[in-house]
Motif scaffolding. Sequence first.
Motif, PDB file in Angstrom:
ATOM      1  N   GLU A 100       0.775  -1.269  -0.027  1.00 63.58           N
ATOM      2  CA  GLU A 100       0.130  -0.027  -0.139  1.00 63.58           C
ATOM      3  C   GLU A 100       0.828   1.422   0.006  1.00 63.58           C
ATOM      4  O   GLU A 100       1.590   1.663  -0.939  1.00 63.58           O
ATOM      5  N   GLN A 101       0.782   1.954   1.014  1.00 64.58           N
ATOM      6  CA  GLN A 101       1.665   3.442   1.179  1.00 64.58           C
ATOM      7  C   GLN A 101       2.958   3.092   2.040  1.00 64.58           C
ATOM      8  O   GLN A 101       3.511   4.327   2.175  1.00 64.58           O
ATOM      9  N   THR A 102       3.525   1.858   2.110  1.00 67.89           N
ATOM     10  CA  THR A 102       4.436   1.807   2.879  1.00 67.89           C
ATOM     11  C   THR A 102       5.588   0.959   2.208  1.00 67.89           C
ATOM     12  O   THR A 102       5.222  -0.113   1.496  1.00 67.89           O
ATOM     13  N   VAL A 123       9.397   3.276   4.984  1.00 68.36           N
ATOM     14  CA  VAL A 123       9.012   4.674   4.383  1.00 68.36           C
ATOM     15  C   VAL A 123       7.556   4.744   3.732  1.00 68.36           C
ATOM     16  O   VAL A 123       7.028   3.973   3.254  1.00 68.36           O
ATOM     17  N   HIS A 124       6.964   5.664   4.399  1.00 65.49           N
ATOM     18  CA  HIS A 124       5.638   6.107   3.989  1.00 65.49           C
ATOM     19  C   HIS A 124       5.563   6.841   2.805  1.00 65.49           C
ATOM     20  O   HIS A 124       6.185   7.880   2.692  1.00 65.49           O
ATOM     21  N   ILE A 125       5.060   6.467   1.560  1.00 66.34           N
ATOM     22  CA  ILE A 125       4.885   7.064   0.445  1.00 66.34           C
ATOM     23  C   ILE A 125       3.493   7.758   0.051  1.00 66.34           C
ATOM     24  O   ILE A 125       2.602   7.322   0.592  1.00 66.34           O
TER      25      ILE A 125
END
Length: 125
Positions: A100-102, A123-125
């Motif tokens: 997902e967002q990581t 890292v959260h993107i």
Amino acid sequence: MIANSIQKVGQIGIPVKNLEKAVGFYKDLLKLPFLFSTDSMAFFDCNGTRLLLSLPEKEDFAQSSSVIYFQVENIKEAHEELIEKGVYFIDKPHIVAKMEQTETWMTFFKDTEGNTHSLISEVHI
């Protein structure tokens, strides 16, 4: 909860052959808080988990340790800082998983005793 169930990792033992050199690596290069030492052991704190560096009591215990994954906020900066201090890295920071967002990033290094460990960062993107 079962009274005798495992709740967390309380200590990780790392076999070493040269205690003084290993203490310098974990204290001065990795900047882990030094707790105390004896003639054959040294203890560090890693956010509540104790790391034990020890001279093996028997040759059977002189094998390399399990990989310890040290969490860092910025893996690229931590990687560069440790290279500048002389830490030997096996590879460069790279993505090992994306969900997902990581993104999960890792890079592996050797300590003074030849044990392989890793820096890990999410890292959260």
